[in-house]
Design a protein around this motif. Structure first.
Motif, PDB file in Angstrom:
ATOM      1  N   VAL A   1       0.833  -1.212   0.134  1.00 55.80           N
ATOM      2  CA  VAL A   1      -0.091   0.145   0.076  1.00 55.80           C
ATOM      3  C   VAL A   1       1.063   1.242   0.165  1.00 55.80           C
ATOM      4  N   ALA A   2       2.121   1.032   0.516  1.00 58.50           N
ATOM      5  CA  ALA A   2       2.556   2.414   0.845  1.00 58.50           C
ATOM      6  C   ALA A   2       3.488   2.357  -0.430  1.00 58.50           C
ATOM      7  N   LYS A   3       3.785   1.673  -1.104  1.00 53.48           N
ATOM      8  CA  LYS A   3       4.253   2.113  -2.102  1.00 53.48           C
ATOM      9  C   LYS A   3       3.616   2.718  -3.334  1.00 53.48           C
ATOM     10  N   GLU A   4       2.144   1.442  -3.557  1.00 47.61           N
ATOM     11  CA  GLU A   4       1.703   2.646  -4.585  1.00 47.61           C
ATOM     12  C   GLU A   4       1.465   3.796  -3.659  1.00 47.61           C
ATOM     13  N   ALA A   5       1.014   4.182  -2.918  1.00 43.66           N
ATOM     14  CA  ALA A   5       1.201   5.867  -2.288  1.00 43.66           C
ATOM     15  C   ALA A   5       2.248   6.552  -2.893  1.00 43.66           C
ATOM     16  N   ALA A   6       3.101   5.820  -2.460  1.00 45.99           N
ATOM     17  CA  ALA A   6       4.928   6.478  -2.502  1.00 45.99           C
ATOM     18  C   ALA A   6       4.904   6.842  -4.601  1.00 45.99           C
ATOM     19  N   GLY A   7       3.913   6.015  -5.234  1.00 47.70           N
ATOM     20  CA  GLY A   7       4.812   5.929  -6.715  1.00 47.70           C
ATOM     21  C   GLY A   7       3.643   7.213  -7.404  1.00 47.70           C
ATOM     22  N   ARG A   8       1.953   7.797  -6.553  1.00 48.55           N
ATOM     23  CA  ARG A   8       0.955   9.043  -6.455  1.00 48.55           C
ATOM     24  C   ARG A   8       1.892  10.370  -6.583  1.00 48.55           C
ATOM     25  N   LEU A   9       2.319  10.169  -5.074  1.00 49.09           N
ATOM     26  CA  LEU A   9       2.922  10.951  -4.263  1.00 49.09           C
ATOM     27  C   LEU A   9       3.798  12.233  -5.974  1.00 49.09           C
TER      28      LEU A   9
ATOM     29  N   ARG B   1      -5.547   2.747   2.896  1.00 43.47           N
ATOM     30  CA  ARG B   1      -6.011   2.731   1.378  1.00 43.47           C
ATOM     31  C   ARG B   1      -4.500   3.316   1.371  1.00 43.47           C
ATOM     32  N   PRO B   2      -3.821   3.333   0.049  1.00 44.20           N
ATOM     33  CA  PRO B   2      -2.869   4.589  -0.394  1.00 44.20           C
ATOM     34  C   PRO B   2      -3.206   5.916   0.260  1.00 44.20           C
ATOM     35  N   SER B   3      -4.706   5.645  -0.247  1.00 41.58           N
ATOM     36  CA  SER B   3      -5.247   7.618   0.280  1.00 41.58           C
ATOM     37  C   SER B   3      -5.149   7.831   1.673  1.00 41.58           C
ATOM     38  N   HIS B   4      -5.363   7.127   2.360  1.00 39.47           N
ATOM     39  CA  HIS B   4      -5.163   6.852   3.973  1.00 39.47           C
ATOM     40  C   HIS B   4      -3.131   7.938   4.074  1.00 39.47           C
ATOM     41  N   ILE B   5      -2.286   6.808   3.726  1.00 36.87           N
ATOM     42  CA  ILE B   5      -0.811   7.125   4.051  1.00 36.87           C
ATOM     43  C   ILE B   5      -0.545   9.120   3.236  1.00 36.87           C
ATOM     44  N   ILE B   6      -1.138   8.490   1.702  1.00 36.04           N
ATOM     45  CA  ILE B   6      -0.766  10.422   1.383  1.00 36.04           C
ATOM     46  C   ILE B   6      -1.436  11.311   2.080  1.00 36.04           C
ATOM     47  N   ASP B   7      -3.032  11.317   2.600  1.00 36.08           N
ATOM     48  CA  ASP B   7      -3.511  11.776   3.460  1.00 36.08           C
ATOM     49  C   ASP B   7      -2.254  12.530   5.023  1.00 36.08           C
ATOM     50  N   SER B   8      -2.138  11.480   5.275  1.00 31.64           N
ATOM     51  CA  SER B   8      -1.352  11.575   6.572  1.00 31.64           C
ATOM     52  C   SER B   8      -0.233  12.084   6.460  1.00 31.64           C
ATOM     53  N   LEU B   9       0.795  11.528   5.289  1.00 35.32           N
ATOM     54  CA  LEU B   9       2.491  12.320   4.333  1.00 35.32           C
ATOM     55  C   LEU B   9       2.294  14.116   4.478  1.00 35.32           C
ATOM     56  N   MET B  10       0.416  14.469   3.820  1.00 39.60           N
ATOM     57  CA  MET B  10       0.741  15.710   3.270  1.00 39.60           C
ATOM     58  C   MET B  10      -0.076  16.656   3.986  1.00 39.60           C
TER      59      MET B  10
END
Lengths: 293, 583
Positions: free
Chosen positions: B481-489, B559-568
């Motif tokens: 999941v993290a890899k997918e989030a990182a790829g999108r970011l 989910r990927p969006s959880h990680i993106i939201d948290s990091l951003m």
């Protein structure tokens, strides 16, 4: 030697009949922690005498134990040994024997280790019938923790501070339990008759399957009254040791001090199904192909 | 309009066979050159409860679920509330209701998704009752853009063992396909052309783990059945026999761990597989393996805890017991499988480490890996055979626990002439004789610790992907999941790095700090309520910048969006642990 998994072809002989072996060949130089007069000395002597008579090579024998006074036994031998955790000698022995069927495997331990904390494993070792021997050195007490009641302690024994009114629970009958769980070899020896005990251990080791020897072994420190056992022991009374219905009744009629072979029934020892692969690499490749699209 | 990635959920109740639908579609998509992931979610019932097939197909390798589902097929609407949270929908989603008399469930209504009634049950009953799952497979295969011949072949293969049902099944498939043909624009789920090299492996996490174990040399297994670890054992049982090894179904986990201790003492690389409750029962004897320096591999397939918890659903909450569950100072290894694809490699590496370092290795998987199928590019596999340091024959007395520079002592095995020793859980001297002397305790404790801390684990301790000042630190199944989030970011202009730990103990502190150089925003991601991973990292590491914790309990996937939201979300106070409520 370098064993292959579960190799059944014994590349080296288990015993060497050309050499005379003595019990001391199987003993280490470590001094036992046991009290003077402890019955376990006699069981150790009977075991080493049995191994000498069978002329087994020390490196091909493994003695497995749990925790308790009697479970200290492996350190006093010159054999491979495993002194594990409380109550788990039988599964360690079972795993070793299945993985290394070429070895002679002997589990040892006390009544608390085998019938209380390890009771479930005792049942399943009896029914699983893997070819190894279990010698339960039964002194009806927890000695290492300083004298508490065990599953084989008489219900009215009130000498323990933990159960000052006695346990109030009938003592367990290991032989009865073994029979009910499907053991094919059940015997009872007595530390005070080392010759008979030696012979029972020899028979047990030679039996093809799980063999159970209950060795009555006195605790001089916490149950000194066990010195009167010598007046109570007698030959186990049975006219048919191969019929389980008969034996069940014989065990119930017995007072727990009947010595000798109690039950013997030949049935194939359990061995896992497996194939010796011609080529490990190609066998693995076949497995890997099942994932390929 | 076609998509590069499509997520589909199929829900049924009462044995409608939605898992079969998922398998058929996954296989068909795989054969058509698409990558795919098929996850399963079950209710607690043994048979006939609610079950959910969660699918994702893509032109790229996908090992995690997406944020939302494009399509939900409800073969039945009973008890949908039990799994509605597992299927996030939005206004772009489509929901097919396959039962004539069924109303629109509340959660579907609220999502704004477009509802489409297709009488799947009735269509199936034109052939005979009960085939709506196969009708669905035909319908969806057509809408996805799969060739008809491909889905037909897959169906034939599936019913190879049940030829009496095949004719019926073919008709159901045909019915579904024709239903799609009659309204070609109804479901917009077509996949873009599979352009790049497609997958060449179709495997689930349990099979990959079992194969990794056997390839790395495991030849003895003892275990007790437990959800969700049984799949590993059921794969191993027939396969280990082919290699001359054995598997025993033990009477309990106390027996299984001790059986593998016995077998390993005998020189045979040995493994057990269990889940949290079983691991708890094994703890005492894993400590025995530490003290007696007996190589073992314990595969722990995590589920929701504590206690019986949620046996059928995933969580990463056994990290604490894996790290800290043993009494005394008991250094051991804890590794983690990072994905379905990585399960074979990590298990193989764990076998190698256990044998080489004469230590128990707890290797962590979870339900989301072990009970999911994926079509992937064949992963790297661990190639080396175990090399246990054997004891050369010598006339000098053999010291099993000799103090050596590496801390690893040569180990004899039963059968080695004049090399007898007694393995012991009691503290012992170098020879193996029990000893309570303080200097023996100190020297043996020290050897057992430094053989693990001084070993060079090489590059395998983590998988590190990407570069950037935004860093995701994770472990185990959330890594995909993290890899997918990182790829999108990264694709949207925020370069992002993922550090996914495969080796959790001993923690590779220097390597982690080196990997964190240049980090300005860190999020630590894990699927546990108690932020166990964050606590473990913090106990060893001073982060170079603020580090947030994204710690969400199971059973819902991160989910990927959880990680993106948290990091951003940079306004969160530094070093604050953020628990995201599981609602």
């Amino acid at each position: 030697m370098s064993p292959t998994a579960n190799s059944t072809d014994t590349k080296i002989p288990l015993s060497d009949t050309t050499v005379t072996r003595k019990p001391k060949d199987y003993k280490s130089s470590v001094s036992p922690i046991w009290c003077a007069g402890c019955g376990h000395y006699s069981v150790l002597a009977a075991l080493t005498r049995a191994l000498a008579e069978l002329k087994l090579m020390p490196e091909n024998v493994a003695v497995i134990s749990g925790i308790g006074c009697s479970s200290r036994l492996p350190a006093y031998t010159r054999l491979f040994g495993f002194h594990g955790v409380h109550g788990r000698a039988l599964p360690v022995a079972a795993g070793l024997k299945v993985a290394r069927p070429d070895l002679t495997v002997i589990a040892v331990g006390g009544d608390g280790d085998g019938f209380s904390i390890g009771g479930n494993h005792f049942l399943h070792a009896c029914r699983r019938n893997i070819n190894f021997t279990y010698i339960a050195m039964d002194n009806e007490v927890y000695g290492m923790t300083k004298g508490q009641a065990s599953p084989t302690t008489p219900s009215d024994w009130d000498h323990s501070k933990l159960t000052p009114h006695g346990t109030g629970i009938p003592a367990l009958q290991p032989a009865s339990l073994a029979l009910g769980a499907g053991a094919g070899f059940i015997s009872r020896g007595y530390f005070g008759d080392p010759k008979q005990l030696t012979n029972l251990i020899i028979d047990a080791i030679q039996y093809e399957g799980f063999s159970f020897v209950q060795a009555l072994s006195q605790c001089v420190t916490f149950v000194p009254e066990q010195k009167h056992w010598k007046e109570r022991v007698h030959p186990f009374n049975s006219n048919d040791i191969s019929d389980p219905a008969h034996t069940a009744a014989d065990i119930q009629r017995d007072d727990g001090f009947g010595l000798g072979q109690i039950y013997r029934h030949e049935r194939p020892a359990w061995v896992p199904t497996h194939h010796d692969p011609d080529n490990t690499k190609s066998t693995l490749e076949v497995m890997e192909k099942t994932f390929c699209i | 309009m076609s998509s590069a990635s499509v997520s589909i959920a199929i829900a049924g109740y009462g044995g409608t066979g939605v898992i079969t639908t998922g398998q058929l579609l996954l296989t068909a998509c795989t054969k058509s050159g698409y990558f795919g992931l098929a996850q399963r979610s079950f209710g607690p019932q043994i048979r006939g409860g609610e079950s959910l097939s969660l699918l994702r197909f893509s032109t790229q390798q996908v090992l995690s679920a997406d944020d939302t589902y494009k399509l939900l097929v409800l073969l039945d609407t009973d008890h949908v509330d039990r799994f509605s949270a597992e299927v996030p929908l939005d206004k772009n989603s489509l929901v097919v209701i396959g039962k004539n008399d069924a109303g629109v469930p509340d959660f579907v209504e609220k999502s704004g998704a477009q509802v489409i009634h297709i009488p799947l049950e009735k269509l199936a009953s034109e052939t005979s009752d009960g085939g709506e799952n196969i009708v669905t497979a035909g319908l969806l295969a057509c809408y996805l853009g799969i060739e008809k011949s491909v889905i037909r072949t897959v169906l034939n293969d599936h019913f190879k063992e049940k030829p009496s049902l095949l004719e019926q099944a073919k008709q159901w498939l045909e019915t579904g396909w024709n239903c799609a043909i009659s309204a070609p624009d109804r479901l917009d789920i077509a996949l873009s052309d599979a352009t790049q090299k497609g997958p060449n492996w179709l495997v689930n996490g349990s099979e990959a783990c079992g194969y990794g174990a056997l390839k790395a040399g495991i030849r003895f297994v003892a275990a007790y059945p437990i959800t969700p670890a049984s799949g590993v054992l059921e794969w191993l049982a027939p396969n280990i026999e082919e290699l001359g090894g054995s598997l025993i179904q033990a009477e309990d986990e106390l027996a299984s761990i001790n059986m593998i201790i016995g077998a390993s003492f005998g020189g045979i690389p040995s493994l057990t597989a269990t889940s949290g409750p079983g691991l708890a029962l094994m703890s005492e004897s894993i400590g025995l393996a530490v003290a007696s320096e007996t190589p073992l591999v314990i595969v722990n397939v995590m589920r929701g805890g504590p206690s019986t918890g949620i046996p059928t659903k995933s969580e990463q909450s056994d990290l604490n017991i894996a790290l800290h569950g043993l009494h005394g100072d008991a250094p051991h290894l804890v590794t983690a499988m990072l994905s379905i694809a990585d399960s074979a490699f990590t298990t193989g590496w764990s076998v190698f480490l256990a044998e080489h370092l004469q230590v128990p290795v707890i290797t962590l998987s979870d339900q989301s890996l072990a009970q999911s199928d994926a079509s992937i590019t064949q992963p790297d596999l661990w190639q080396l055979q175990p090399e246990r340091l054997t004891a050369p024959h010598s006339d000098a007395p053999y010291d099993r626990y000799a103090l050596t520079e590496s801390g690893i002592s040569p180990m004899s095995i039963p059968g080695d002439e004049d090399m007898m020793y007694v393995a012991d859980g009691l503290e012992h001297n170098a020879h193996g004789t029990p000893s309570a002397a303080s200097e023996m305790h100190a020297s043996q404790l020290s050897k057992r610790a430094h053989k693990l801390s001084d070993y060079d684990y090489g590059e395998y301790w983590a998988e590190i992907n990407g570069e950037g000042s935004h860093v995701i630190i994770c472990w185990g199944s959330v890594s995909s999941v993290a890899k997918e989030a990182a790829g999108r970011l990264t694709a949207s202009g925020t370069p992002c790095k993922v550090i996914a730990l495969r080796l959790l103990a001993p923690l590779q502190v220097d390597a982690i700090l080196a990997a964190l150089q240049g980090a300005e925003h860190i999020v630590v991601v894990e699927q546990s309520h108690g932020a166990q991973f964050m606590a473990w990292l913090r106990s060893h590491i001073d982060f170079p910048c603020s580090a947030k914790s994204l710690s969400i309990a199971g059973p819902l996937p991160i989910r990927p969006s959880h990680i993106i939201d948290s990091l951003m979300q940079t306004e969160s106070p530094a070093q604050e642990i953020e628990h995201v409520a599981n609602c």
